[in-house]
Design a protein around this motif. Structure first.
Motif, PDB file in Angstrom:
ATOM      1  N   UNK A  15       0.828  -1.211   0.000  1.00 59.69           N
ATOM      2  CA  UNK A  15       0.000   0.000   0.000  1.00 59.69           C
ATOM      3  C   UNK A  15       0.862   1.261   0.000  1.00 59.69           C
ATOM      4  N   UNK A  16       1.925   1.270   0.810  1.00 59.12           N
ATOM      5  CA  UNK A  16       2.799   2.448   0.888  1.00 59.12           C
ATOM      6  C   UNK A  16       3.575   2.669  -0.407  1.00 59.12           C
ATOM      7  N   UNK A  17       4.015   1.573  -1.028  1.00 54.96           N
ATOM      8  CA  UNK A  17       4.766   1.702  -2.281  1.00 54.96           C
ATOM      9  C   UNK A  17       3.867   2.254  -3.381  1.00 54.96           C
ATOM     10  N   UNK A  18       2.610   1.856  -3.387  1.00 59.30           N
ATOM     11  CA  UNK A  18       1.670   2.414  -4.373  1.00 59.30           C
ATOM     12  C   UNK A  18       1.504   3.923  -4.193  1.00 59.30           C
ATOM     13  N   UNK A  19       1.692   4.390  -2.948  1.00 57.10           N
ATOM     14  CA  UNK A  19       1.556   5.814  -2.654  1.00 57.10           C
ATOM     15  C   UNK A  19       2.879   6.560  -2.802  1.00 57.10           C
ATOM     16  N   UNK A  20       3.913   5.885  -3.331  1.00 55.64           N
ATOM     17  CA  UNK A  20       5.170   6.562  -3.627  1.00 55.64           C
ATOM     18  C   UNK A  20       6.336   6.218  -2.732  1.00 55.64           C
ATOM     19  N   UNK A  21       6.153   5.344  -1.740  1.00 58.09           N
ATOM     20  CA  UNK A  21       7.265   4.953  -0.867  1.00 58.09           C
ATOM     21  C   UNK A  21       8.289   4.149  -1.669  1.00 58.09           C
ATOM     22  N   UNK A  22       9.522   4.097  -1.168  1.00 57.03           N
ATOM     23  CA  UNK A  22      10.599   3.422  -1.879  1.00 57.03           C
ATOM     24  C   UNK A  22      10.589   1.923  -1.607  1.00 57.03           C
ATOM     25  N   UNK A  23      11.145   1.182  -2.563  1.00 54.59           N
ATOM     26  CA  UNK A  23      11.170  -0.274  -2.469  1.00 54.59           C
ATOM     27  C   UNK A  23      11.976  -0.781  -1.270  1.00 54.59           C
ATOM     28  N   UNK A  24      12.808   0.083  -0.671  1.00 55.95           N
ATOM     29  CA  UNK A  24      13.614  -0.352   0.462  1.00 55.95           C
ATOM     30  C   UNK A  24      12.761  -0.782   1.652  1.00 55.95           C
ATOM     31  N   UNK A  25      11.466  -0.440   1.622  1.00 58.33           N
ATOM     32  CA  UNK A  25      10.569  -0.886   2.688  1.00 58.33           C
ATOM     33  C   UNK A  25      10.495  -2.407   2.770  1.00 58.33           C
ATOM     34  N   UNK A  26      10.773  -3.094   1.657  1.00 58.47           N
ATOM     35  CA  UNK A  26      10.721  -4.558   1.679  1.00 58.47           C
ATOM     36  C   UNK A  26      11.738  -5.135   2.660  1.00 58.47           C
ATOM     37  N   UNK A  27      12.765  -4.336   3.026  1.00 58.53           N
ATOM     38  CA  UNK A  27      13.727  -4.798   4.031  1.00 58.53           C
ATOM     39  C   UNK A  27      13.057  -4.996   5.390  1.00 58.53           C
ATOM     40  N   UNK A  28      11.920  -4.327   5.598  1.00 57.45           N
ATOM     41  CA  UNK A  28      11.215  -4.400   6.884  1.00 57.45           C
ATOM     42  C   UNK A  28      10.018  -5.344   6.822  1.00 57.45           C
ATOM     43  N   UNK A  29       9.954  -6.164   5.786  1.00 59.12           N
ATOM     44  CA  UNK A  29       8.820  -7.087   5.629  1.00 59.12           C
ATOM     45  C   UNK A  29       8.876  -8.215   6.655  1.00 59.12           C
TER      46      UNK A  29
END
Length: 413
Positions: free
Chosen positions: A203-217
């Motif tokens: 949801x956050x990536x669709x709103x423009x967040x960076x792919x680096x969030x996947x590190x916190x999956x």
């Protein structure tokens, strides 16, 4: 008794003494300086011949005369300790098993950045605060392969590596003094994102967040079950599925999985012993984790077909592992290298729905986060996964079933 000659623009002194002829460079192009040195040598020879100056038995005569009797041999000037030499000596002297392979690899990377910016021939003893501040400033402006500025935490780790090598230099008497770290201004550090579910990150990536969030999956228990089912289907070698399962059901680090031995698994009492290197500095420690029922079943099946040897996860056939250290080996059961473990993780999940998983650490995050979301006591989680920092605890603490909302509702009726 003494004369002068000019070679390549510089003056040499020629001395006849004790039946021998000596030629020594005066390292000057100034004739007046050369004449002064010649006069002093002649005076010293007269003092020796009169007995007022005695040349020691094992002394170099010409050095003694040129130094007015202060030196008996040519001074041995110690080579300047360069940054490249310091790190070379430091890494050569690290005892086997003293540091995790991943830690050592990271320190080597840090040393390359330090040498690139400060220079391989940088004289380490001359290091001052301004040198370090210049390094920090320049490094903080560099871009990563994710097109972001180098993080403050990365620069801090690089300075820690430098400080460690400096301490080694002091302890081995190659350097002296304190590491000039005090007062260095660092860029503001960015707090690591909290662990989040697949849907939250999407949801956050669709709103423009960076792919680096996947590190916190982190994967919930249903997703863990699906992942392990797919891994069993996609795995190229028998050890891969049980290795994924142990990571998912214990939160063990990649290096701990690689270090695991069959004797660490006690299926009768339902406990796995994890061999640690990071929790206590300079000491090998262990922690014990109860074996979950799904993991018990998987491990029993794996142990029955285990190829032999002491390591829990190994292979006996010729494995294509893309290891930079060479993995095409087949003489008996072989423990995995770090490069092989990483390659097999990627080879298993890539080209599937699980391709966003960044590595083995995602399964550790998932174990911790699922424990927290089920309300397991913080102290028990710390014991199972070997946590020691408050910063790491903050990353998953929001997942605990809490009374925070109830508390705020009671305050604002």
């Amino acid at each position: 008794m003494a004369g002068l000659e000019v070679r390549n623009g510089r003056f040499n002194i020629i001395v006849r003494f004790g039946g021998r002829r000596f030629v020594r460079s005066l390292k000057t192009t100034d004739e007046s300086v050369a004449l002064t040195r010649k006069t002093r040598v002649e005076e010293n020879i007269r003092l020796v011949e009169s007995g007022r100056l005695v040349i020691p038995q094992d002394a170099d005569a010409i050095t003694f005369l040129l130094s007015d009797g202060k030196l008996t041999s040519k001074p041995q000037i110690e080579a300047t300790l360069t940054l490249a030499k310091l790190f070379e000596q430091f890494f050569d002297d690290v005892p086997d098993g003293n540091l995790e392979d991943t830690t050592l690899s990271g320190m080597r990377l840090h040393s390359r950045h330090l040498q690139r910016i400060l220079g391989k021939q940088f004289a380490v003893q001359s290091l001052c605060k301004d040198d370090l501040q210049g390094y920090v400033t320049k490094r903080s402006r560099e871009r990563t392969n994710r097109d972001t500025n180098v993080a403050a935490s990365t620069i801090h780790k690089e300075l820690v590596t430098f400080r460690t090598a400096w301490g080694y230099g002091v302890n081995t008497q190659r350097l002296h003094g304190d590491f000039p770290r005090k007062g260095i201004r660092m860029p503001k550090a960015k707090e690591m994102p909290v662990f989040q579910t697949w849907s939250q990150i999407t949801s956050q990536i669709k709103q423009g967040a960076k792919d680096e969030l996947w590190d916190a999956l982190y994967l919930d228990m249903e997703q863990i079950t699906k992942l392990l089912r797919d891994v069993r289907r996609y795995a190229s070698y028998p050890f891969i599925h049980p290795m994924f399962a142990m990571a998912a059901y214990t939160g063990a680090r990649r290096s701990e999985l690689m270090r695991s031995e069959l004797s660490d698994i006690d299926l009768d009492t339902g406990v796995i012993t994890i061999r640690e290197k990071k929790r206590v500095r300079g000491q090998l420690t262990t922690r014990r984790i109860p074996i979950a029922k799904p993991l018990d079943k998987i491990l029993r099946g794996w142990i029955k077909s285990h190829p032999g040897g002491v390591h829990t996860f190994c292979h006996s056939e010729k494995v294509v592992g893309r290891s930079r250290k060479g993995s095409s080996r087949a003489d008996g059961p072989i423990a995995l290298t770090g490069h092989e473990a990483n390659w097999h993780f990627r080879h298993t999940v890539d080209d599937s729905n699980w391709g966003v998983l960044k590595g083995w650490h995602c399964l550790r995050h998932s174990f911790i986060s699922n424990c927290a979301s089920r309300g397991i006591d913080q102290r028990m989680i710390d014991e199972w996964v070997g946590h020691s920092t408050e910063a790491m605890r903050r990353r998953y603490r929001h997942l605990f079933p809490s009374t925070q909302q109830d508390a705020i509702n009671r305050l604002f009726l």
